[in-house]
Design an enzyme around this catalytic site. Structure first.
Site, PDB file in Angstrom:
ATOM      1  N   GLN A 299      -6.206 -11.974  -2.916  1.00  0.00           N
ATOM      2  CA  GLN A 299      -5.208 -12.588  -3.803  1.00  0.00           C
ATOM      3  C   GLN A 299      -5.763 -13.721  -4.676  1.00  0.00           C
ATOM      4  OE1 GLN A 299      -2.054 -13.518  -1.020  1.00  0.00           O
ATOM      5  NE2 GLN A 299      -1.821 -11.358  -0.449  1.00  0.00           N
TER       6      GLN A 299
ATOM      7  N   ALA B  71      14.626  -7.736  -1.398  1.00  0.00           N
ATOM      8  CA  ALA B  71      15.165  -7.790  -2.759  1.00  0.00           C
ATOM      9  C   ALA B  71      14.477  -6.765  -3.655  1.00  0.00           C
ATOM     10  CB  ALA B  71      14.969  -9.188  -3.336  1.00  0.00           C
TER      11      ALA B  71
ATOM     12  N   GLN C  96      12.475  -6.194  -6.225  1.00  0.00           N
ATOM     13  CA  GLN C  96      11.573  -7.000  -7.035  1.00  0.00           C
ATOM     14  C   GLN C  96      11.352  -6.427  -8.431  1.00  0.00           C
ATOM     15  OE1 GLN C  96       8.189  -9.188  -5.323  1.00  0.00           O
ATOM     16  NE2 GLN C  96       6.869  -7.824  -6.500  1.00  0.00           N
TER      17      GLN C  96
ATOM     18  N   TRP D 163      -1.668  -7.437  -5.196  1.00  0.00           N
ATOM     19  CA  TRP D 163      -1.889  -6.627  -6.395  1.00  0.00           C
ATOM     20  C   TRP D 163      -0.653  -5.832  -6.787  1.00  0.00           C
ATOM     21  CZ3 TRP D 163      -4.291  -7.376 -10.430  1.00  0.00           C
ATOM     22  CH2 TRP D 163      -4.585  -6.367 -11.347  1.00  0.00           C
ATOM     23  N   ASN D 164       0.120  -5.362  -5.815  1.00  0.00           N
ATOM     24  CA  ASN D 164       1.354  -4.652  -6.125  1.00  0.00           C
ATOM     25  C   ASN D 164       2.283  -5.548  -6.944  1.00  0.00           C
ATOM     26  OD1 ASN D 164       3.045  -2.165  -5.514  1.00  0.00           O
ATOM     27  ND2 ASN D 164       4.374  -3.738  -4.663  1.00  0.00           N
TER      28      ASN D 164
ATOM     29  N   ASP E 201      -5.936   5.747   0.733  1.00  0.00           N
ATOM     30  CA  ASP E 201      -6.094   4.308   0.568  1.00  0.00           C
ATOM     31  C   ASP E 201      -7.483   3.931   1.065  1.00  0.00           C
ATOM     32  OD1 ASP E 201      -5.959   1.420   1.282  1.00  0.00           O
ATOM     33  OD2 ASP E 201      -3.831   1.629   0.806  1.00  0.00           O
TER      34      ASP E 201
ATOM     35  N   HIS F  30       0.830  -1.206   0.000  1.00  0.00           N
ATOM     36  CA  HIS F  30       0.000   0.000   0.000  1.00  0.00           C
ATOM     37  C   HIS F  30       0.869   1.261   0.000  1.00  0.00           C
ATOM     38  CE1 HIS F  30      -3.806  -2.223   1.156  1.00  0.00           C
ATOM     39  NE2 HIS F  30      -2.871  -3.122   1.408  1.00  0.00           N
TER      40      HIS F  30
END
Length: 464
Positions: free
Chosen positions: A382, A340, A342, A360-361, A127, A24
């Site tokens: 998800q 990491a 991503q 979703w990200n 949000d 978020h």
């Protein structure tokens, strides 16, 4: 350091109110960058701890390089930081941070009130899981609010459909009949937090989505046609994340895994990561380790305990691996035990697949980089994101569907990895994923659908 409002003389200012969870925070910060590109100043607000987290982990651009992006920090409310519990799919360890964030309602209202005296209009983008904190906006005459949805349009439409007791679906949405209820994939505490947000806010000037019509056109259209869905006027302006990343060859700032990827063949590596908050049990990590080895495919595996509410807390448990495993797979695999990059990994030409929890990200990052997904949803919305990927976009294979508490076996994992990485079916998914990426690239170019939607939103909030 808090953003200084004394020098603000802009006609319109935007205030961003994110939920303090990594996916978020990240989306809200990327959205802030998009708004500032229109020369509209943005104040990104939140507890000092979580603003530090957002800035520390952002990828693809430097938030300190944008002069009209301001960070307004509130003192961090105290909260407990329990260790993750691998026995539950939902990361309950972050709920204390979510609940503590609700204590920022009063300081946020004061900040908005002060800002309203400096600008013609204050636009709050919050949000949807932080609605409680912006419920006082009607008391500020020149302020208005817009929600941004950090989850997919298919999920929002599903929640609306479920709330109506599953009426007959139009043909483009019949896939929803195959999926479960939201309550199945969360805890009662999460449902209570969601209810607090729903009860707090009875007004909304419109909704921003981190998606685009290339990806979710059918579900965006369904939401737009149904006023009872509660989204109001909607703008699809995703991907929020950059779709082209700046090249970085500096070994002092480049993560070690990228140098390893440089040595691999194109599309030969599957990236395995389950988001910032997921913690798998030792037994499940063992099955995953064996499954990756059985697949005989190259991989990068981000293996770490899920985030706590305070991601900088030092007492982190080292995630389990079978003894000697790293030596056994050193020619084919790389284990990354810290955070990491991503987005950089997904953008690398050697990455040909992504095993993901389908937050979703992560989903949007993979879709925008043209990487197919081995879907393994864990909780919340998800499973719907996974269904979008495997059944609608047809750019993924299923590892697990989140409906059973049973262990996912090493053989099932190995079979899914081989399907994605070493089969004609997987090659077709890569081709399809790259085709969708190409369409996204066209949609975000000047004059494309996404800039037109963004232009529309900016014109709306800067209107006279």
């Amino acid at each position: 350091m808090a953003g200084d409002i004394t020098g603000i003389g802009a006609e319109v200012v935007v205030v961003m109110v994110p939920l303090p969870g990594q996916g978020h925070l990240n989306q809200a910060l990327h959205l802030s960058r998009l708004v500032t590109s229109y020369n509209v100043p943005v104040f990104y607000t939140g507890a000092a701890l979580h603003i530090r987290q957002a800035k520390h982990r952002i990828q693809g651009w430097d938030p300190l390089s944008i002069s009209n992006l301001h960070f307004h920090e509130f003192p961090t409310p105290p909260f407990e930081t329990p260790a993750p519990d691998p026995k539950t799919r939902y990361p309950t360890q972050i709920l204390p941070a979510f609940n503590a964030a609700l204590l920022l309602r009063d300081p946020l209202r004061q900040f908005l009130s002060d800002l309203s005296k400096k600008a013609r209009r204050v636009v709050v983008i919050y949000d949807s899981m932080m609605a409680f904190n912006v419920q006082d906006i009607p008391s500020i005459p020149n302020a208005e609010s817009y929600s941004f949805q950090p989850i997919s349009a298919i999920s929002i439409y599903t929640f609306h459909w479920l709330s109506l007791q599953r009426p007959p679906l139009p043909p483009e949405a019949e896939i929803l009949n195959e999926l479960g209820n939201f309550e199945t994939f969360v805890t009662p505490e999460v449902l209570e937090f969601v209810k607090i947000q729903d009860d707090a806010l009875k007004f909304n000037s419109g909704t921003l989505f981190d998606t685009c019509r290339v990806i979710e056109g059918a579900f965006l259209d369904l939401l737009a046609k149904d006023p009872s869905a509660g989204t109001g006027q909607l703008w699809a302006i995703g991907p929020f994340n950059p779709v082209i990343l700046p090249e970085n060859k500096d070994p002092s700032t480049r993560h070690k895994c990228l140098a390893w990827l440089d040595k691999q063949e194109e599309n030969s590596v599957i990236f395995v990561a389950f988001g910032s908050t997921t913690t798998l049990s030792d037994e499940q990590n063992k099955e995953l380790a064996i499954g990756l080895a059985k697949s005989e495919q190259k991989f990068i595996w981000v293996l770490k305990e899920g985030d706590k509410g305070d991601v900088f807390a030092a007492d982190k448990r080292r995630a389990y691996l079978p003894e000697g495993y790293e030596d056994e797979i050193k020619d084919r695999g790389l284990i990354v035990r810290d955070w990491a990059p991503q987005l950089d990994i997904l953008a690398h030409p050697s990455t040909g697949g992504f095993m993901s929890h389908c937050g979703w990200n992560s989903s949007m990052e993979a879709i925008s980089m043209g990487v197919p997904i081995a879907t393994w949803p864990m909780h919340s919305e998800q499973p719907w994101n996974a269904a979008l990927i495997t059944k609608v976009l047809k750019t993924g294979v299923e590892v697990d569907d989140c409906t059973s508490e049973e262990m996912v076996s090493s053989q099932r994992i190995a079979d899914a990895v081989k399907r994605l990485m070493a089969s004609p079916e997987g090659d077709e998914m890569r081709r399809r994923a790259e085709e969708i990426r190409g369409a996204i690239m066209l949609s975000v170019k000047d004059g494309g659908a996404v800039p037109r939607e963004m232009d529309s939103f900016i014109s709306h909030i800067t209107r006279e």
